[in-house]
Design an enzyme around this catalytic site. Sequence first.
Site, PDB file in Angstrom:
ATOM      1  N   ARG A   1      74.803  68.446 -20.626  1.00 53.40           N
ATOM      2  CA  ARG A   1      74.253  68.393 -21.974  1.00 53.40           C
ATOM      3  C   ARG A   1      73.931  66.953 -22.392  1.00 53.40           C
ATOM      4  NH1 ARG A   1      74.982  72.162 -24.027  1.00 53.40           N
ATOM      5  NH2 ARG A   1      77.126  72.755 -23.543  1.00 53.40           N
ATOM      6  N   THR A   2      74.899  66.065 -22.218  1.00 52.17           N
ATOM      7  CA  THR A   2      74.701  64.672 -22.620  1.00 52.17           C
ATOM      8  C   THR A   2      73.590  64.023 -21.803  1.00 52.17           C
ATOM      9  OG1 THR A   2      77.046  64.550 -23.170  1.00 52.17           O
ATOM     10  CG2 THR A   2      75.882  62.461 -22.948  1.00 52.17           C
TER      11      THR A   2
ATOM     12  N   ARG B   1      78.287  57.385 -17.944  1.00 55.81           N
ATOM     13  CA  ARG B   1      79.348  58.372 -18.103  1.00 55.81           C
ATOM     14  C   ARG B   1      80.322  58.146 -16.964  1.00 55.81           C
ATOM     15  NH1 ARG B   1      80.423  62.912 -21.615  1.00 55.81           N
ATOM     16  NH2 ARG B   1      81.843  64.283 -20.524  1.00 55.81           N
TER      17      ARG B   1
ATOM     18  N   HIS C   1      83.228  58.346 -27.039  1.00 56.44           N
ATOM     19  CA  HIS C   1      81.955  59.013 -26.775  1.00 56.44           C
ATOM     20  C   HIS C   1      81.117  58.805 -28.039  1.00 56.44           C
ATOM     21  CE1 HIS C   1      78.976  61.581 -25.272  1.00 56.44           C
ATOM     22  NE2 HIS C   1      79.552  62.754 -25.345  1.00 56.44           N
TER      23      HIS C   1
ATOM     24  N   LYS D   1      81.116  54.578  -0.343  1.00 53.52           N
ATOM     25  CA  LYS D   1      81.293  53.539   0.668  1.00 53.52           C
ATOM     26  C   LYS D   1      82.269  52.468   0.190  1.00 53.52           C
ATOM     27  CE  LYS D   1      76.612  54.121   2.538  1.00 53.52           C
ATOM     28  NZ  LYS D   1      75.271  53.584   2.426  1.00 53.52           N
TER      29      LYS D   1
END
Lengths: 308, 308, 308
Positions: free
Chosen positions: B54-55, B104, B132, B83
């Site tokens: 959604r974000t 995120r 957030h 890696k």
Amino acid sequence: MISLKDKDIISILDFTKEEILYILEISGKMEKEDRHGILSGKILANLFFEPSTRTRLSFEAAMKRLGGEVIGFDDLGTTSTVKGESLRDSVKIIEGYCDIIVLRHFLEGASRLTADSVNIPVINAGDGASQHPTQTFVDLYTIQKSKGEIENLSIGFLGDLKYGRTAHSLAYALAHFNADMYFISPPSLRMPKDYLEELELKKVSFQEVNSISEVSDKLDILYCTRIQKERFAEPVEYEKVRGLYKLSKSVMDELNVKDGLKILHPLPRVDEMDESLDSTEYAVYFQQAHSGVPVREALLASVLGVIQ
Amino acid sequence: MISLKDKDIISILDFTKEEILYILEISGKMEKEDRHGILSGKILANLFFEPSTRTRLSFEAAMKRLGGEVIGFDDLGTTSTVKGESLRDSVKIIEGYCDIIVLRHFLEGASRLTADSVNIPVINAGDGASQHPTQTFVDLYTIQKSKGEIENLSIGFLGDLKYGRTAHSLAYALAHFNADMYFISPPSLRMPKDYLEELELKKVSFQEVNSISEVSDKLDILYCTRIQKERFAEPVEYEKVRGLYKLSKSVMDELNVKDGLKILHPLPRVDEMDESLDSTEYAVYFQQAHSGVPVREALLASVLGVIQ
Amino acid sequence: MISLKDKDIISILDFTKEEILYILEISGKMEKEDRHGILSGKILANLFFEPSTRTRLSFEAAMKRLGGEVIGFDDLGTTSTVKGESLRDSVKIIEGYCDIIVLRHFLEGASRLTADSVNIPVINAGDGASQHPTQTFVDLYTIQKSKGEIENLSIGFLGDLKYGRTAHSLAYALAHFNADMYFISPPSLRMPKDYLEELELKKVSFQEVNSISEVSDKLDILYCTRIQKERFAEPVEYEKVRGLYKLSKSVMDELNVKDGLKILHPLPRVDEMDESLDSTEYAVYFQQAHSGVPVREALLASVLGVIQ
């Protein structure tokens, strides 16, 4: 006059010295000037049969900076190959969706096969252990930009020279430019014989040594590579080698180095290069990474024929 | 004069009341007017080290509505971190590919570290359990839009107030606006003490209760949160709590509520809010979700300096 | 006058003969003319709850060829559904981020549910075993283009006619065009009874046979389908059938075929069609795949109302 229109970019070996210089020149223009819009309406298909975030994103950024569009995938699991389709069929179909294909594949030769199957330009973004030519153009561009020239330089290659494909390709490319080469590695990770023989044929002057201290005062460029743990049968062996080839600010402080030495690394690094090096004037590896965008802009625009 | 050019958006706590009001005002303009093209030639890197569809999609939509381009990834497995590359290296490299980073990450503090590592604006799209901030701007915008004002409202927070970071951030932000707050939760899911102490310092009037019926007639806004099964050691405990904090049309019909009450929810919901509620005049949670686009448009355009 | 503005594309059965001809006509224009820019500022949400690279990429290419933008996902694992959100909630939220939804889902009926939940057009890109209408439009377009007409043709359907949804939908659509149909399959993979009864109702002339040699001299079009191993309980059974329905240049050389016969296949193929066939004049399946772009351009532009 040089034109790369419709040319596939599969291996650095396919390029003449003049073509390489031409691409470096266009890359410089791309870095200085805003060319947004010259690829408007063009579509790049980014086909990543194995993940490589950095390479994928830099091609995407290059295409979008020029106003083009990108479609593609970055994960084998979501492609039709799970249904057993051949690579040849896949690319022949996708050819109809785009103007140019960038291919990353786990199999050597996949790019050449793709180029032979379709009628649009194909750029190899790494196939198996063999070629990754756009990385070599980025390396050459960074050398030229950081030293002001690309002819007659002394270049040290440090680390895993046995498996490091970026080092192999760069050595071949620099053979055009009268470079002196120093291959610095543990005996178990030396440059493969084939490559050395090829360099001899090209009359390149080179020397193999075990330690950077033997040659540090001669180098204009030090090209580091990642030493991958997976390459060693014995963890003990890895730990030994890793310690010897680790660069840091204090290691550099103790070496006798030439004025203006620049250190490159294709990144990602793990621990072969300490963060203390980042703020020294040697470090150009982040600029090198950033040059991925203008160099790939130059390649895309050239083979799509909007720059001649 | 307020300018957010080049500002990082890491925590709602970094914003003054004036800056918040400014962003809400720009968000309103973005919702009303078509500004396609103002971010033409700009590239957003959407770096999702953990998935949040959604974000991610709402940032992409916001950028593209304004004519900008998006690159990025939404899956840790396809990044170089496999890696062993550090987050710092990753973002310093990607900085060269884009004009702004949206991050995120599963680790608290990842956004601040990123902002400290690069010279372009960074927007936190959620890092670990902490912040957030763009969700909080969306919540504030929805409150202001649905009530016509944002000052002097009575706000109920319902559900999991212990772990619900959206509730924590919203409470802090509303402290600027003379809100009366009601924290409605089972005793085991109360607001953490730190937050309550901070609200006391800010002289916010608040009250903790066990049941919505105790305060429903006072509320202008009811902010619901998801009660996550994972938070409970005992399934039996979860089942008990879940039943008590479930909203539906018939639950609302039996409550004594203030005229014009609006219900928000950051979504996704599971079963704490019944679909029968969707067609009532209380429900504004889908509008709230849709406001994600204009609010993020406002944030992107502001920090990229095209709106001042 | 025909307008498809705001129409959902869920099943080929929802389209009249006139509407089908209209879409084929627009598709032809899309293939001939450059319409870049007509969808500028529009956003397509490509919601792939199960992967289908080919379909996803062709929709993306179509949208971007017309100047539109694409957001979306191609992997269930990265969506909110893992948190238990309903499809209805997901699409109602995403509706706020875009102008049109393309949905691929593993459940039959998911597209209809989506269309009923949102106020923007929805295109079904395959849901469960039932419908995949845009593939049928591509098939019809390829037939019309390769034969110069679509009325009064003799069509053979070869392979798995029991489970092959593309064959089912195409047969229904061709019922509008006075086609003679030949269903060529092993007895265990015959067309389902329901479909045959429906064709009888529509007064379509058809015949079921076991082998292509019985009817090859009558066919204008041979529509092949993939025979999936998973459909057989016994590997031995699969091996037997697979050998009998495998096409190659030498198989074709031995058949008595009508002048101008064209072979279609929705692809991917596994081994039911040999590569030796690719260079014959029968083969139009790669053109068929490439037609996915102009046909989807026509559909997108029509339902978005920019072409009427």
